[in-house]
Design a protein around this motif. Structure first.
Motif, short mmCIF file in Angstrom:
data_model
loop_
_atom_site.label_atom_id
_atom_site.label_comp_id
_atom_site.label_asym_id
_atom_site.label_seq_id
_atom_site.Cartn_x
_atom_site.Cartn_y
_atom_site.Cartn_z
N TYR A 250 0.78 -1.14 -0.06
CA TYR A 250 -0.08 0.07 0.07
C TYR A 250 0.81 1.18 -0.03
O TYR A 250 1.94 1.28 0.87
CB TYR A 250 -0.97 -0.16 1.39
N HIS A 251 0.42 2.09 -0.83
CA HIS A 251 0.99 3.71 -0.69
C HIS A 251 -0.08 4.62 -1.00
O HIS A 251 -0.88 4.47 -1.88
CB HIS A 251 2.10 3.80 -1.71
N PRO A 252 -0.15 5.70 -0.04
CA PRO A 252 -1.32 6.60 -0.26
C PRO A 252 -1.08 7.61 -1.63
O PRO A 252 -2.07 7.99 -2.25
CB PRO A 252 -1.07 7.61 0.91
N GLY A 253 0.14 7.74 -2.04
CA GLY A 253 0.39 8.39 -3.42
C GLY A 253 0.21 10.10 -2.87
O GLY A 253 0.97 11.01 -3.55
N CYS A 254 -0.74 10.37 -2.13
CA CYS A 254 -1.00 11.77 -1.95
C CYS A 254 -0.83 11.83 -0.41
O CYS A 254 -1.18 11.04 0.13
CB CYS A 254 -2.35 12.19 -2.45
N ASP A 255 -0.59 13.10 0.16
CA ASP A 255 -0.73 13.38 1.52
C ASP A 255 -2.08 13.25 2.11
O ASP A 255 -2.37 12.99 2.99
CB ASP A 255 -0.13 14.81 1.69
N MET A 256 -3.09 13.67 1.07
CA MET A 256 -4.50 13.63 1.61
C MET A 256 -5.50 13.65 0.16
O MET A 256 -4.72 14.16 -0.87
CB MET A 256 -4.93 14.63 2.44
N VAL A 257 -6.71 13.84 0.23
CA VAL A 257 -7.46 13.78 -0.96
C VAL A 257 -7.24 15.01 -1.72
O VAL A 257 -7.31 14.97 -2.82
CB VAL A 257 -9.01 13.79 -0.42
N SER A 258 -7.07 16.12 -1.03
CA SER A 258 -6.68 17.27 -2.07
C SER A 258 -5.55 17.21 -2.63
O SER A 258 -5.32 17.80 -3.95
CB SER A 258 -6.35 18.39 -1.01
N CYS A 259 -4.46 16.15 -2.20
CA CYS A 259 -3.32 16.06 -3.19
C CYS A 259 -2.53 17.09 -3.79
O CYS A 259 -2.25 17.13 -4.74
CB CYS A 259 -3.72 14.91 -4.38
N SER A 260 -2.47 18.12 -2.73
CA SER A 260 -1.40 19.19 -3.27
C SER A 260 -0.05 18.65 -3.28
O SER A 260 0.75 19.32 -4.17
CB SER A 260 -1.34 20.26 -2.19
N THR A 261 0.33 17.73 -2.40
CA THR A 261 1.86 17.23 -2.39
C THR A 261 1.53 15.72 -2.49
O THR A 261 0.46 15.04 -2.16
CB THR A 261 2.75 17.46 -1.43
#
Length: 562
Positions: A250-261
């Motif tokens: 597993y990897h989230p790919g983004c810091d959060m759903v807003s995916c700013s980073t």
């Protein structure tokens, strides 16, 4: 007798509700905005109705006597209470300026037929309105009568409530095994398969390694959505997928759903190593909820970049899962051959994680259908406060909903695939011609197109019942997997121009069929309800000519003769 339905928000049109002035034609009110509430009141026997914040054609919904008395209690025979949305009465004075004083706002809503205020305005200003001779006590008595009548019907004056049905509900009842199974079944049935190129899905259970990537993969809160109580138990999509494939990374790919980073390169490296990749993306309450509207239809931040990068790196086409309440313009994914499968699961609740895993690995055959049209980003140019249903080409206005919208879609209303292929046929229809000219007392008129029509109100309930049509539809599962399949019955007029809907959903039923099995379902079509339309004056009319019942690619003509 101890359960009541509370219907909200009657006549809320648009989400900028506090100060929004919605301009709505009587035609759109008659055939779009009011029918759902009428169904809840007439068929669902709702005991409570909540009036909305906004003004419709200049009048606040909670101060609209035509709506609350004439329509709701008069035409629909409503027998319950009307409550305001929270602070909707205060807004009439404080924000909308419709009432000059707080007492005037209280007078406006009580005289219009509202009974209960979510807020403090009635508590603070009803007495002063009476003392100022603006409000007769009879209006207060009327509201109290409606409120106490419902409480009496609920059995709240029958002594100690604990021995009564539903009088002692706790977590043991709410979280019973039966209720948890129901939550899982609801999640299964709501998942919509939007794409399955080259039959990528279901994934094989013999998969050696699986990469699960995305900010929604391991978030139990995202599954629940807005306006929900605490779940009985939480299983995230990641946890459910791990129960199928032990070697899951597993990897989230983004810091959060807003995916700013995001760590897009790291996610792509993980995808390279796995046999299959599932991306779990979409929205959550930081992007959409009450009082937080989206301003576009794209995935937030760098989510699209993450999806495309992972799909490029993966050995095989990837599976994309979207969690969201509303539609998303994912045209890029729809058209990308490296994205082989797409699911939309809404916010599926506590059973959503397990349901998604079951569908992805074939233990459940998906059958959900989209409940709304998925518009492209270009549709956001239409002001959300423009409530017109019907298109106006001269103003470059495309219209709204599957019934009237003229424009491109990402996915249509009612769209949804399955691991099986289904075919339909009309096997029996009780009558093909409807004669409405047997009585000389019935008046016929003509439209501007010289189409003869009759008012539904003049046809009468007795004739409407006598003319009901029984429709039998044969359904065959042409695949190998058993499935629960929803069958959607539409009607369209032979001439769907001049304000007529392109088509209208008039019924739906689900049928469970094994692979290769045939079944039959029955619909009842009421001509006065299903073969009528609202004219420009807001009157329901039945027009002479051909109408077509439509299921899938099959259609059956019904001719109305006046």
């Amino acid at each position: 007798r101890y359960i009541w339905l509370d219907d909200k928000h009657v006549k809320q049109v648009g989400e900028d509700a506090v100060v929004n002035l919605a301009l709505v034609t009587v035609q759109d009110l008659a055939d779009t905005y009011q029918p759902p509430f009428e169904k809840c009141v007439r068929d669902g026997r709702a005991s409570g109705v909540m009036c909305a914040y906004n003004r419709v054609n200049g009048v606040p919904s909670c101060a609209d006597s035509s709506l609350l008395f004439k329509t709701l209690r008069g035409e629909w025979d409503f027998k319950g209470y009307v409550t305001s949305d929270c602070d909707a009465v205060a807004i009439i004075h404080n924000d909308q300026g419709y009432a000059k004083t707080p007492e005037d706002a209280v007078v406006d809503v009580l005289k219009a037929g509202m009974d209960l205020n979510c807020g403090s305005y009635l508590r603070n200003y009803t007495k002063s309105a009476v003392l100022q001779k603006k409000l007769p006590e009879s209006q207060v008595d009327r509201a109290l009568h409606n409120l106490f009548a419902v409480r009496m019907r609920l059995g709240l004056f029958n002594g100690n409530p604990v021995p009564n049905p539903f009088g002692n509900i706790g977590m043991d009842q709410i979280c019973s095994p039966e209720h948890q199974i129901l939550a899982l079944e609801a999640a299964r049935n709501g998942i919509v398969l939007l794409k399955n190129d080259a039959k990528l899905l279901p994934l094989p259970k013999s998969t050696m390694s699986l990469a699960v990537i995305g900010p929604n993969a391991n978030s139990p809160q995202t599954l629940i959505g807005n306006y929900a109580g605490p779940p009985c138990k939480s299983v995230t999509p990641l946890q459910a997928l791990e129960s199928y494939i032990k070697n899951t990374v597993y990897h989230p790919g983004c810091d959060m759903v807003s995916c700013s980073t995001g760590a897009i390169d790291k996610a792509a490296d993980i995808a390279k190593q796995a046999d299959y990749v599932v991306l779990i993306m979409g929205l959550d309450q930081t992007e959409e909820r009450e009082a937080l509207d989206r301003v576009d239809l794209f995935l937030p931040g760098r989510q699209q970049e993450l999806i495309v990068s992972v799909a490029k790196a993966a050995k095989r086409p990837v599976v994309l899962v979207l969690l969201s309440g509303g539609p998303i313009d994912i045209s890029f994914a729809k058209d990308d051959p490296r994205i082989g499968g797409i699911f939309w699961a809404g916010y599926p609740g506590e059973g959503g994680g397990n349901a998604l895993a079951e569908v992805i690995f074939g233990d459940h055959n998906p059958g959900g259908r989209l409940p709304v049209t998925w518009y492209p980003q270009d549709f956001t140019k239409v002001p959300m406060t423009d409530m017109r249903m019907r298109p106006e080409s001269s103003l470059d206005y495309p219209g709204r909903t599957y019934r009237f919208y003229k424009g491109d879609t990402v996915f249509e209303f009612g769209y949804g695939l399955s691991y099986s292929k289904y075919s339909y046929s009309f096997t029996r229809v009780s009558q093909n011609n409807l004669y409405l000219n047997h009585s000389s007392s019935l008046h016929t008129k003509e439209t501007s197109e010289s189409v003869r029509y009759m008012l539904v109100s003049e046809v009468g309930a007795e004739m409407c019942d006598e003319r009901k049509i029984t429709v039998h539809v044969g359904v065959k599962n042409n695949g190998e997997l058993a499935g629960k399949h929803p069958v959607l019955l539409y009607v369209r007029h032979g001439n769907h121009g001049n304000g007529r809907p392109k088509k209208q959903l008039i019924g739906f039923q689900s049928v469970i069929l094994s692979g290769g099995e045939m079944g039959e379902i029955q619909f009842e079509v009421s001509p006065c309800e299903h073969l009528s339309r609202a004219n420009e004056y807001g009157l329901m009319v039945m027009e002479e000519g051909r109408h077509f019942l439509v299921v899938g690619d099959d259609k059956h003509p019904i001719t109305i003769i006046i």
